[in-house]
Design an enzyme around this catalytic site. Sequence first.
Site, PDB file in Angstrom:
ATOM      1  N   MET A 162      38.388 -41.334 -32.735  1.00 16.49           N
ATOM      2  CA  MET A 162      39.458 -41.615 -33.690  1.00 16.49           C
ATOM      3  C   MET A 162      40.740 -42.080 -32.999  1.00 16.49           C
ATOM      4  O   MET A 162      41.678 -42.503 -33.656  1.00 16.49           O
ATOM      5  CB  MET A 162      39.753 -40.373 -34.543  1.00 16.49           C
ATOM      6  N   CYS A 163      40.783 -42.011 -31.687  1.00 18.65           N
ATOM      7  CA  CYS A 163      41.977 -42.339 -30.905  1.00 18.65           C
ATOM      8  C   CYS A 163      41.875 -43.764 -30.365  1.00 18.65           C
ATOM      9  O   CYS A 163      40.927 -44.099 -29.652  1.00 18.65           O
ATOM     10  CB  CYS A 163      42.124 -41.340 -29.754  1.00 18.65           C
TER      11      CYS A 163
END
Length: 115
Positions: A10-11
């Site tokens: 998600m980063c």
Amino acid sequence: MKATIYHNPMCGTSRKTLEILENEGADIDVVEYLKAPPSRDELQRLYLRAGITPRQGLRDKEPLAVELGLTDPSVSDGVILNAMMEHPILIQRPLVETEKGVRLCRPQDEVRQIL
């Protein structure tokens, strides 16, 4: 070259670091540390090899870090490591390890130092 990335998909920085590793042809072991966090000893070893402290490896902008009081300078590295074991979201990412060393790859180009 073998590389292990402690990754959060998600980063954006973590995804960009993984992309650099792929483009460099690394043999990559992807560890989604939120699902399979490193042990306390492993995390300590990674930080030692990277030349950083647990405080430097803390996601201090994470609201939970503030809520738990971990941003207070008097909090020990041991307390920070214990909190990271209980709440892996507190571990700053991505951490990458190769035979040339370990880097906290923020920004993602830091990974090039160990390729």
